[in-house]
Enzyme design. Structure first.
Site, PDB file in Angstrom:
ATOM      1  N   ASP A   1      97.931  -2.161 -59.851  1.00 55.19           N
ATOM      2  CA  ASP A   1      99.374  -2.334 -59.751  1.00 55.19           C
ATOM      3  C   ASP A   1      99.761  -3.699 -60.307  1.00 55.19           C
ATOM      4  O   ASP A   1      99.907  -4.671 -59.584  1.00 55.19           O
ATOM      5  CB  ASP A   1      99.788  -2.213 -58.279  1.00 55.19           C
ATOM      6  CG  ASP A   1     101.256  -1.882 -58.146  1.00 55.19           C
ATOM      7  OD1 ASP A   1     101.910  -1.651 -59.189  1.00 55.19           O
ATOM      8  OD2 ASP A   1     101.760  -1.872 -57.018  1.00 55.19           O
TER       9      ASP A   1
ATOM     10  N   LYS B   1      97.990   9.598 -57.528  1.00 56.52           N
ATOM     11  CA  LYS B   1      98.541   8.529 -56.702  1.00 56.52           C
ATOM     12  C   LYS B   1      98.182   8.709 -55.227  1.00 56.52           C
ATOM     13  O   LYS B   1      98.110   9.830 -54.737  1.00 56.52           O
ATOM     14  CB  LYS B   1     100.070   8.513 -56.835  1.00 56.52           C
ATOM     15  CG  LYS B   1     100.551   8.386 -58.266  1.00 56.52           C
ATOM     16  CD  LYS B   1     100.916   6.983 -58.630  1.00 56.52           C
ATOM     17  CE  LYS B   1     102.202   6.584 -57.987  1.00 56.52           C
ATOM     18  NZ  LYS B   1     102.696   5.304 -58.435  1.00 56.52           N
TER      19      LYS B   1
ATOM     20  N   CYS C   1     138.695   3.049 -49.461  1.00 53.94           N
ATOM     21  CA  CYS C   1     137.657   2.175 -50.009  1.00 53.94           C
ATOM     22  C   CYS C   1     137.422   0.996 -49.055  1.00 53.94           C
ATOM     23  O   CYS C   1     138.365   0.305 -48.676  1.00 53.94           O
ATOM     24  CB  CYS C   1     138.082   1.657 -51.377  1.00 53.94           C
ATOM     25  SG  CYS C   1     136.992   0.377 -52.015  1.00 53.94           S
TER      26      CYS C   1
ATOM     27  N   GLU D   1      95.504  -4.377 -67.718  1.00 55.70           N
ATOM     28  CA  GLU D   1      96.508  -4.720 -66.719  1.00 55.70           C
ATOM     29  C   GLU D   1      96.328  -6.167 -66.279  1.00 55.70           C
ATOM     30  O   GLU D   1      95.213  -6.597 -66.005  1.00 55.70           O
ATOM     31  CB  GLU D   1      96.308  -3.779 -65.515  1.00 55.70           C
ATOM     32  CG  GLU D   1      97.479  -3.671 -64.604  1.00 55.70           C
ATOM     33  CD  GLU D   1      98.460  -2.561 -65.015  1.00 55.70           C
ATOM     34  OE1 GLU D   1      98.332  -2.012 -66.137  1.00 55.70           O
ATOM     35  OE2 GLU D   1      99.358  -2.268 -64.207  1.00 55.70           O
TER      36      GLU D   1
HETATM   37  S1  IVH Z   1      95.581   3.922 -68.985  1.00 52.69           S
HETATM   38  C1  IVH Z   1      97.030   6.459 -72.086  1.00 52.69           C
HETATM   39  N1  IVH Z   1      94.306   2.895 -66.944  1.00 52.69           N
HETATM   40  O1  IVH Z   1      99.592   2.768 -65.413  1.00 52.69           O
HETATM   41  C2  IVH Z   1      96.661   5.754 -70.888  1.00 52.69           C
HETATM   42  N2  IVH Z   1      96.672   2.659 -67.012  1.00 52.69           N
HETATM   43  O2  IVH Z   1     101.481   5.049 -66.138  1.00 52.69           O
HETATM   44  C3  IVH Z   1      97.672   4.774 -70.444  1.00 52.69           C
HETATM   45  N3  IVH Z   1      97.621   1.438 -65.134  1.00 52.69           N
HETATM   46  O3  IVH Z   1     101.432   1.371 -68.033  1.00 52.69           O
HETATM   47  C4  IVH Z   1      97.257   3.785 -69.496  1.00 52.69           C
HETATM   48  N4  IVH Z   1      95.726   1.046 -64.103  1.00 52.69           N
HETATM   49  O4  IVH Z   1     100.350  -0.214 -66.365  1.00 52.69           O
HETATM   50  C5  IVH Z   1      95.495   3.095 -67.521  1.00 52.69           C
HETATM   51  N5  IVH Z   1      93.038   2.036 -65.203  1.00 52.69           N
HETATM   52  C6  IVH Z   1      94.224   2.216 -65.786  1.00 52.69           C
HETATM   53  C7  IVH Z   1      95.429   1.739 -65.212  1.00 52.69           C
HETATM   54  C8  IVH Z   1      96.645   1.991 -65.865  1.00 52.69           C
HETATM   55  C9  IVH Z   1      97.044   0.867 -64.081  1.00 52.69           C
HETATM   56  C10 IVH Z   1      99.089   1.465 -65.391  1.00 52.69           C
HETATM   57  C11 IVH Z   1      99.507   0.844 -66.691  1.00 52.69           C
HETATM   58  C12 IVH Z   1     100.305   1.884 -67.422  1.00 52.69           C
HETATM   59  C13 IVH Z   1     100.643   2.841 -66.339  1.00 52.69           C
HETATM   60  C14 IVH Z   1     100.717   4.241 -66.911  1.00 52.69           C
END
Ligand code: IVH
Length: 671
Positions: A122, A320, A414, A180
């Site tokens: 995160d 998630k 209002c 990240e």
């Molecule tokens: S891969 C095509 N790996 O999740 C793959 N993303 O919803 C794209 N994130 O913007 C990302 N941990 O900020 C990947 N181990 C991880 C991750 C990760 C966190 C976040 C990242 C991305 C978002 C995608």
């Protein structure tokens, strides 16, 4: 040029860099320091001393860059060569099983799939571009296509290598590493303690702290913040000698990147589920926040065959964790009036911590929601943060009612200006339709100053309210004519604060066109639409002159949005506001995104027949070069890329006289 540097100094310098890089990797990445901090500092100081004496020694990859590079006037925009995708989400094992089934169907197999599982960190997604092995550009994800260049800031992060090995530089002259940036929980606590001690506003959670630290114009500040980069992807999959994701992350590790210790190669859905349970259990003890698990198909060939859909890969998914839910009490229900006049019920809650932040308000959205929840003042309720962000009331614990609770009804007038509220037919919202309603004006001023709009630091809701009440600001353009002397009598407004606010307002005159469009608060026009419209029309005058027909030619702008833009600029009041802004010196700089022009710019391709690789492969090549693809041939088509056994589309293209190219011609064009 290093001509004037004596040879022994050059040698010493090269040796120093090697040693510092080695020790930094042992310390920050492998957690196995070999020398004392004092010894490391001694090497580093010597490096700085040499660079001071011989400035020509300093290179973009020098460890001295770790200390920051001083303030920038603003962030520049970076185009991601390959779009940064987002992830599809699942929340239950059934949904994950569906994902797995779609993968197997897509690949035409009944066999168990090989997956890599990783914690979903995160933090903030960033991209690092290494050219000839040297970190040249680092940027935020932004909207996926365009991010902000934050190179000097990223260079201060010790777990980001500034230079890669020689072999890698040769093999991959261009390497785009993604991952990240996070702040560890322990470092977050220390930082907040420091901020509180110095009277500054603490950050709400580690993610905000990481974002706030990274988006500093002054990278000296970033250098003071403990940030960590975990690498999790390389942009392209056509990397010689790398066939799958797991090998790729191991390769990144060998290049000095930090790879999360929970990354694991597994096979089949049962093993994935086991890992999910294991990670969920480990979660509270981790020193960083994760909100789920990312599952990626390991093989690059399989990834490519699966392709992507709606800006997310078909080969990966974010599973998630269930949102954290807690109980609290509704102390009151109040009504707030937004900038468009919508009256929103808000539950005032007994403050509780949920998913890392203290929550004391939850929007109840509208009348229907109040009725459905049957929520009353005094109720015990279960709340959670939707998508782990916005607090939401999930349910009322009716068993805990004592009879002392009381119901509420939507106000007929209002709460701000007292005029009649209306609930237009077919809408769930009650609205105040008085354009001069103080609450609406204050909200418009507040919105104007917000981060994605004019980004005026220090202009929050309270100040916006006071500016209006004291007759200083009636519409946002008035902000540009207020003086420091006028601010001083306001509550809690010292000399320093007033000065800072005046500076921040002056600074905001330089904002880019998309931010200005967001700031105006045109109904239905958010960041994405503002970006699209600015890119097409480039200037405010052109946007003001655009018709609905002009606007809907933009891919992504529908008739409702187009009408909303036209209506907005048709109003005298709004045109006057723009005029006032111009007279006050708001720059409205023409919006021209720099991009290398190519023969593919704005050209529409239709791909048909069987090619040597999946269509998605060619689609990506076209999009990365600035072109578009369409599903069917029409007069708007510029090229048809035809493979073997092309059928009706090819015929139609011939009929319409559209240029038809084969794969070889296409690749030549691309060059
Ligand atoms: S891969 C095509 N790996 O999740 C793959 N993303 O919803 C794209 N994130 O913007 C990302 N941990 O900020 C990947 N181990 C991880 C991750 C990760 C966190 C976040 C990242 C991305 C978002 C995608």
């Amino acid at each position: 040029m290093t001509m004037n540097v004596p040879k022994d100094i050059l040698e010493e310098y090269a040796e120093l860099i090697e040693q510092i890089e080695h020790h930094a990797k042992m310390y920050y990445v492998l957690d196995r320091p070999e020398v004392s901090d004092a010894e490391y500092d001694r090497l580093f100081d010597r490096l700085l001393e040499l660079e001071k004496q011989y400035p020509e020694l300093e290179t973009p990859a020098s460890p001295s860059q770790r200390v920051g590079a001083g303030p920038l006037p603003e962030f520049s925009t970076v185009l991601h060569r390959i779009r940064m995708l987002s992830l599809q989400k699942v929340t239950t094992r059934e949904e994950f099983a569906d994902f797995d089934r779609r993968v197997r169907e897509g690949l035409g197999t009944d066999d168990d799939i090989e997956y890599v599982i990783e914690p979903k960190l995160d933090g903030l997604a960033v991209e690092l571009v290494y050219e000839a092995g040297v970190l040249m550009v680092g940027s935020t994800r932004g909207d996926g296509s365009r991010g902000e260049s934050i190179t000097p800031n990223l260079k201060t992060i010790r777990s980001i290598p500034l230079r890669l090995s020689e072999d890698t530089s040769m093999l991959y002259p261009l390497l785009e590493v993604r991952g990240e940036v996070i702040m560890r929980k322990s470092d977050f606590q220390k930082l907040n303690q420091r901020m509180e001690e110095s009277g500054a506003q603490p950050f709400a959670n580690p993610r905000n702290a990481a974002a706030g630290s990274l988006r500093q114009l002054n990278s000296y500040i970033t250098a003071q913040r403990a940030l960590v980069f975990y690498a999790y992807n390389v942009a392209a999959t056509n990397l010689p000698e790398l066939d799958d994701h797991y090998t790729t992350v191991q390769f990144l590790k060998s290049e000095g990147f930090l790879i999360n210790e929970h990354v694991k190669l597994v096979r089949g859905i049962d093993e994935v589920e086991k890992e999910f349970a294991r990670l969920e259990q480990a979660r509270p003890d981790l020193d960083y926040e994760i909100d789920g698990m990312v599952v990626k198909v390991n093989s690059f060939r399989e990834q490519e065959r699966l392709g992507e859909i709606a800006r997310a890969p078909r080969w990966a998914v974010a599973w998630k964790f269930p949102a954290e839910e807690v109980e609290t009490i509704v102390e009151d229900i109040i009504f707030s009036v937004g900038r468009t006049g919508v009256v929103t019920p808000v539950a005032k809650l007994q403050p509780v911590r949920v998913a890392g932040v203290t929550v004391s308000n939850a929007s109840l959205h509208n009348e229907d929601e109040i009725r459905e929840l049957d929520i009353r003042v005094g109720d015990h309720v279960i709340i959670r943060r939707a998508g782990d962000v916005i607090p939401q009331v999930v349910s009322v614990i009716k068993e805990k009612r004592t009879g002392g609770e009381h119901t509420i009804t939507m106000p007929q007038t209002c709460p701000s200006c007292g005029s009649q509220t209306v609930r237009p037919e077919g809408e769930a919202a009650w609205r105040c339709i008085n354009v001069a309603c103080p609450a609406q004006i204050v909200e418009r001023i507040y919105h104007f100053a917000s981060k994605d709009a004019m980004d005026i630091d220090g202009l929050g809701g309270r100040i916006a309210g006071q500016l209006f009440e004291n007759n200083l600001v009636h519409d946002p353009a008035d902000l540009y004519t207020i003086t420091k002397e006028q601010l001083l009598p306001l509550d809690l407004m010292g000399d320093k604060r007033a000065g800072n606010l005046i500076d921040a307002i002056a600074e905001s005159k330089k904002r880019q066109l998309p931010n200005i469009l967001v700031a105006l608060g045109i109904f239905g026009i958010g960041e994405n639409a503002a970006q699209l419209i600015s890119t097409r029309f480039e200037t405010i005058d052109a946007i003001m002159a655009a018709s609905v027909d002009d606007l809907i030619t933009i891919d992504g702008i529908g008739p409702t949005m187009a009408q909303s833009v036209v209506d907005f600029f048709a109003k005298d009041q709004n045109r006057t506001m723009i005029d006032k802004m111009k007279k006050a010196g708001v720059a409205f700089p023409p919006y021209r995104v720099e991009r290398k022009s190519s023969v593919f710019d704005d050209k529409t391709f239709v791909i048909t027949g069987t090619l040597s690789k999946p269509r998605d492969h060619f689609k990506k090549l076209i999009e990365n070069a600035g072109g578009k693809t369409a599903g069917s041939v029409s007069a708007k088509t510029d090229y048809v890329l035809a493979g073997e056994k092309a059928g009706s589309k090819l015929d139609k293209a011939k009929k319409l006289g559209i240029e038809i190219i084969d794969e070889d011609q296409f690749l030549k064009l691309l060059e």
